[in-house]
Design a protein around this motif. Structure first.
Motif, PDB file in Angstrom:
ATOM      1  N   ILE A  60      54.924 -16.534  -7.596  1.00 53.44           N
ATOM      2  CA  ILE A  60      55.374 -15.139  -7.612  1.00 53.44           C
ATOM      3  C   ILE A  60      56.370 -14.903  -8.752  1.00 53.44           C
ATOM      4  CG2 ILE A  60      56.478 -13.304  -6.267  1.00 53.44           C
ATOM      5  CD1 ILE A  60      55.617 -14.858  -3.741  1.00 53.44           C
ATOM      6  N   ARG A  61      56.074 -13.904  -9.561  1.00 56.04           N
ATOM      7  CA  ARG A  61      56.993 -13.427 -10.591  1.00 56.04           C
ATOM      8  C   ARG A  61      56.923 -11.905 -10.617  1.00 56.04           C
ATOM      9  NH1 ARG A  61      57.169 -13.679 -17.101  1.00 56.04           N
ATOM     10  NH2 ARG A  61      59.379 -13.221 -17.272  1.00 56.04           N
ATOM     11  N   THR A  68      47.868 -18.891  -7.950  1.00 60.91           N
ATOM     12  CA  THR A  68      48.144 -19.864  -6.895  1.00 60.91           C
ATOM     13  C   THR A  68      48.274 -21.251  -7.517  1.00 60.91           C
ATOM     14  OG1 THR A  68      45.768 -20.064  -6.491  1.00 60.91           O
ATOM     15  CG2 THR A  68      47.007 -18.559  -5.072  1.00 60.91           C
ATOM     16  N   ALA A  69      48.956 -22.126  -6.825  1.00 54.63           N
ATOM     17  CA  ALA A  69      49.232 -23.463  -7.358  1.00 54.63           C
ATOM     18  C   ALA A  69      47.981 -24.336  -7.300  1.00 54.63           C
ATOM     19  CB  ALA A  69      50.359 -24.116  -6.574  1.00 54.63           C
ATOM     20  N   VAL A  70      47.639 -24.933  -8.423  1.00 52.29           N
ATOM     21  CA  VAL A  70      46.494 -25.843  -8.498  1.00 52.29           C
ATOM     22  C   VAL A  70      46.806 -27.135  -7.763  1.00 52.29           C
ATOM     23  CG1 VAL A  70      45.080 -27.202 -10.094  1.00 52.29           C
ATOM     24  CG2 VAL A  70      45.698 -24.844 -10.668  1.00 52.29           C
ATOM     25  N   ALA A  71      48.066 -27.559  -7.824  1.00 50.10           N
ATOM     26  CA  ALA A  71      48.531 -28.764  -7.131  1.00 50.10           C
ATOM     27  C   ALA A  71      49.954 -28.499  -6.638  1.00 50.10           C
ATOM     28  CB  ALA A  71      48.498 -29.968  -8.070  1.00 50.10           C
ATOM     29  N   ALA A  72      50.476 -29.376  -5.839  1.00 53.95           N
ATOM     30  CA  ALA A  72      51.835 -29.213  -5.346  1.00 53.95           C
ATOM     31  C   ALA A  72      52.824 -29.229  -6.510  1.00 53.95           C
ATOM     32  CB  ALA A  72      52.163 -30.313  -4.356  1.00 53.95           C
ATOM     33  N   ILE A  73      53.806 -28.339  -6.459  1.00 51.10           N
ATOM     34  CA  ILE A  73      54.815 -28.212  -7.512  1.00 51.10           C
ATOM     35  C   ILE A  73      56.185 -28.440  -6.879  1.00 51.10           C
ATOM     36  CG2 ILE A  73      55.849 -26.656  -9.215  1.00 51.10           C
ATOM     37  CD1 ILE A  73      53.143 -25.160  -9.292  1.00 51.10           C
ATOM     38  N   ARG A  85      46.442 -21.127 -10.971  1.00 44.88           N
ATOM     39  CA  ARG A  85      45.049 -20.681 -10.851  1.00 44.88           C
ATOM     40  C   ARG A  85      45.003 -19.155 -10.961  1.00 44.88           C
ATOM     41  NH1 ARG A  85      44.180 -22.618  -6.254  1.00 44.88           N
ATOM     42  NH2 ARG A  85      43.252 -24.615  -6.870  1.00 44.88           N
ATOM     43  N   LEU A  86      44.143 -18.648 -11.830  1.00 46.60           N
ATOM     44  CA  LEU A  86      44.022 -17.211 -12.041  1.00 46.60           C
ATOM     45  C   LEU A  86      43.459 -16.537 -10.796  1.00 46.60           C
ATOM     46  CD1 LEU A  86      44.192 -14.871 -14.171  1.00 46.60           C
ATOM     47  CD2 LEU A  86      41.787 -15.352 -14.682  1.00 46.60           C
ATOM     48  N   PRO A  87      44.166 -15.543 -10.248  1.00 48.96           N
ATOM     49  CA  PRO A  87      43.647 -14.858  -9.062  1.00 48.96           C
ATOM     50  C   PRO A  87      42.589 -13.818  -9.425  1.00 48.96           C
ATOM     51  CG  PRO A  87      45.730 -13.890  -9.706  1.00 48.96           C
ATOM     52  CD  PRO A  87      45.470 -15.028 -10.674  1.00 48.96           C
ATOM     53  N   GLN A  88      41.929 -13.288  -8.423  1.00 49.08           N
ATOM     54  CA  GLN A  88      40.988 -12.209  -8.651  1.00 49.08           C
ATOM     55  C   GLN A  88      41.739 -10.951  -9.081  1.00 49.08           C
ATOM     56  OE1 GLN A  88      37.523 -12.264  -8.403  1.00 49.08           O
ATOM     57  NE2 GLN A  88      37.831 -14.477  -8.275  1.00 49.08           N
ATOM     58  N   LYS A 369      50.782 -18.108 -24.671  1.00 49.20           N
ATOM     59  CA  LYS A 369      50.978 -19.228 -23.751  1.00 49.20           C
ATOM     60  C   LYS A 369      52.141 -20.111 -24.208  1.00 49.20           C
ATOM     61  CE  LYS A 369      46.153 -19.236 -22.267  1.00 49.20           C
ATOM     62  NZ  LYS A 369      44.848 -19.932 -22.265  1.00 49.20           N
ATOM     63  N   LYS A 370      52.258 -20.307 -25.520  1.00 49.89           N
ATOM     64  CA  LYS A 370      53.399 -21.077 -26.027  1.00 49.89           C
ATOM     65  C   LYS A 370      54.716 -20.369 -25.724  1.00 49.89           C
ATOM     66  CE  LYS A 370      51.070 -23.546 -29.796  1.00 49.89           C
ATOM     67  NZ  LYS A 370      50.980 -23.723 -31.271  1.00 49.89           N
ATOM     68  N   GLY A 371      54.641 -19.037 -25.626  1.00 51.82           N
ATOM     69  CA  GLY A 371      55.837 -18.261 -25.288  1.00 51.82           C
ATOM     70  C   GLY A 371      56.116 -18.191 -23.805  1.00 51.82           C
ATOM     71  N   GLY A 372      55.291 -18.877 -22.980  1.00 53.37           N
ATOM     72  CA  GLY A 372      55.578 -18.976 -21.555  1.00 53.37           C
ATOM     73  C   GLY A 372      54.690 -18.165 -20.644  1.00 53.37           C
ATOM     74  N   LEU A 373      53.746 -17.387 -21.193  1.00 50.03           N
ATOM     75  CA  LEU A 373      52.854 -16.587 -20.349  1.00 50.03           C
ATOM     76  C   LEU A 373      51.675 -17.443 -19.887  1.00 50.03           C
ATOM     77  CD1 LEU A 373      52.847 -13.231 -22.352  1.00 50.03           C
ATOM     78  CD2 LEU A 373      53.982 -13.687 -20.173  1.00 50.03           C
ATOM     79  N   SER A 374      51.496 -17.559 -18.593  1.00 45.22           N
ATOM     80  CA  SER A 374      50.463 -18.451 -18.055  1.00 45.22           C
ATOM     81  C   SER A 374      49.087 -17.822 -18.045  1.00 45.22           C
ATOM     82  CB  SER A 374      50.826 -18.879 -16.625  1.00 45.22           C
ATOM     83  OG  SER A 374      51.979 -19.687 -16.643  1.00 45.22           O
TER      84      SER A 374
END
Length: 520
Positions: A60-61, A68-73, A85-88, A369-374
């Motif tokens: 959440i941001r 959603t998290a691909v693996a535990a963080i 993971r990109l949501p719908q 993405k290098k600037g932090g946008l996922s």
């Protein structure tokens, strides 16, 4: 927005990630207070987990789910794009329409700028001779002639700021009767009507192209220039293949003679005091980073509200950077008709991408993405903040002209160059462009003010950036303070009292048409 000990920024209380502040980023093991420790090095602008996030749990941001998290963080871990993971995308069939009451915005009175008023009532911020082309074949000739006009004619007309060739890659070898061809055709028609050109429409064609020059004049009378002693002084169309021209030299002299008549009329224009309600400002972002939605875009959104309060017109654009935040915009539509128009533009673009076997995951860019946008969801949530809080009063399609004062969504692709071209066609007389990674982008037709999202870029590109909004992230300025500063800068540049950096340096990009129609 609440800074966390000045090292990270958590935008919304519900966020389980925050972005890193400071050019050095965070070092592994760096303590941030409240037991929060960076588990590895995290670059500036990138996300850090504020809590442990289980696999498949939401990330959440801005108070919104960006994936959603691909693996535990783990808490304190770097949350990079590979872990999200990109949501719908939001479904378009059940969005709320015009459900948010319009905020009470006190009118902003007494603000003015010095502009060029046109016969149709519009106001330019510059006084420019624009030479429209009907086909790319003539672009080289027009560039050659523009150079000569600048050297030989322009010094004699001191009230004219510039002469520009409106070159493009369209006009022939295209399916000009295809339904989608309306987009590039109306774009070219409407660019010629931009307020900064003073209603002086001048078209150069070849003669054999599919897009005939007369098409670009719409309802204006066509006055053909012929190379004779009785040449029409009101001529607005010249074709290089006209049999009256003998050689390249005569073509050039013909264009220069026609241009001089237009320069004479433009030279009679004078700046006069105009209310801020005559501003038509395009808002755009490019080379974005994770600070875009925290600093520059919120400040631009505040300035957007100021312009709307002053009675002016503002447009925001970039469908692919709005699509994933559309659920935040349809409630702001002034009525259900405008809300449905927003949805229609989203659906049209969804179909357009599908036909090209592409999807929204193609955005963001590697630099974003290098600037932090996922992903595009995070990018969209930061992008739409440029629209401020005003109600959305209208929606226009690609290449259409502004119809109403207030806040308009002008549908365009996210491409900087295509978006700028379409906003130019919509009638903007000034553009504001936010950037976190940096771009020297500019337009020769209208002033472009560039706002940096972080102070590192503002300092490094000190002679290209017009305003540094990165001060918001460091707590040295508020969103409101930078928003007011931008509003005043817009008035000064619109008045000619101050020059945009891109104009001072002579950095101008080509026009790039959006052509969704087939090429034959």
């Amino acid at each position: 927005m609440s800074p966390f000990e000045g090292k990270i920024i958590q935008v919304h209380p519900d966020d389980n990630v925050a972005i890193v502040v400071g050019a050095a980023g965070l070092a592994e093991g760096q303590a941030l207070g409240d037991g929060l420790v960076a588990t590895g090095r995290i670059p500036q602008g990138h996300k850090l987990a504020l809590t442990a996030i289980a696999v498949d749990d939401p990330i959440i941001r801005y108070g919104e789910v960006i994936g959603t998290a691909v693996a535990a963080i783990a808490r304190g871990e770097h949350v990079d794009e590979a872990k999200v993971r990109l949501p719908q995308a939001p479904t378009l069939g059940d969005l709320p329409l015009a459900t948010r009451p319009a905020p009470v915005l006190e009118p902003l009175e007494g603000y003015t700028f010095e502009g060029f008023r046109n016969p149709d009532g519009s106001v330019g911020t510059r006084n420019v001779l624009g030479i429209t082309t009907s086909v790319q074949c003539v672009a080289g000739t027009v560039d050659y002639v523009v150079g000569r006009i600048k050297r030989e004619l322009l010094p004699r007309y001191p009230n004219v700021d510039d002469v520009v060739g409106l070159n493009h890659s369209y006009g022939c070898g295209v399916a000009i009767n295809a339904p989608a061809a309306i987009v590039p055709i109306r774009t070219l028609k409407n660019i010629a009507l931009n307020p900064n050109f003073g209603n002086e429409v001048m078209v150069i064609g070849l003669g054999c192209e599919k897009l005939q020059p007369s098409t670009l004049l719409d309802d204006r009378p066509v006055r053909i220039y012929e190379n004779t002693e009785a040449a029409d002084p009101e001529a607005n169309v010249l074709s290089l293949q006209d049999a009256s021209f003998q050689g390249f030299g005569e073509m050039v002299e013909g264009i220069m003679a026609m241009a001089e008549r237009h320069l004479e009329r433009l030279n009679r224009r004078r700046r006069e005091t105009c209310p801020a309600s005559e501003l038509r400002v395009g808002m755009q972002c490019g080379g974005s980073d994770a600070f875009s939605g925290v600093t520059a875009n919120p400040a631009v959104g505040f300035a957007t509200d100021l312009i709307v309060r002053a009675g002016g017109s503002v447009m925001f654009s970039e469908v692919t950077e709005v699509r994933d935040a559309i659920h935040l915009l349809t409630p702001r539509a002034i009525d259900e008709e405008v809300g449905r128009a927003l949805i229609e533009q989203m659906a049209w673009y969804d179909d357009y991408l599908s036909q090209g076997q592409a999807d929204r995951s193609a955005n963001p860019s590697p630099g974003n993405k290098k600037g932090g946008l996922s992903n595009v969801v995070e990018k969209a949530l930061g992008s739409v903040v440029k629209s401020g809080s005003s109600p959305i009063v209208d929606v226009i399609g690609p290449g259409e002209r502004l119809r109403r004062k207030g806040l308009t969504f002008a549908a365009t692709p996210a491409s900087d160059f295509i978006c700028g071209t379409l906003q130019l066609a919509a009638g903007m007389n000034l553009q504001v462009f936010t950037t976190g990674r940096g771009t020297p982008y500019g337009l020769s037709m209208v002033p472009v003010l560039k706002v940096s999202t972080n102070s590192q870029l503002g300092r490094r590109w000190h002679d290209i950036i017009d305003l540094d909004a990165g001060r918001i992230a460091t707590g040295d300025a508020s969103i409101e303070e930078v928003g007011w500063e931008l509003f005043q800068l817009i008035l000064d540049v619109a008045s000619g009292r101050q020059q945009a950096a891109a104009d001072r340096l002579g950095i101008h990009n080509d026009l790039v048409l959006f052509n969704p129609a087939p090429v034959t």
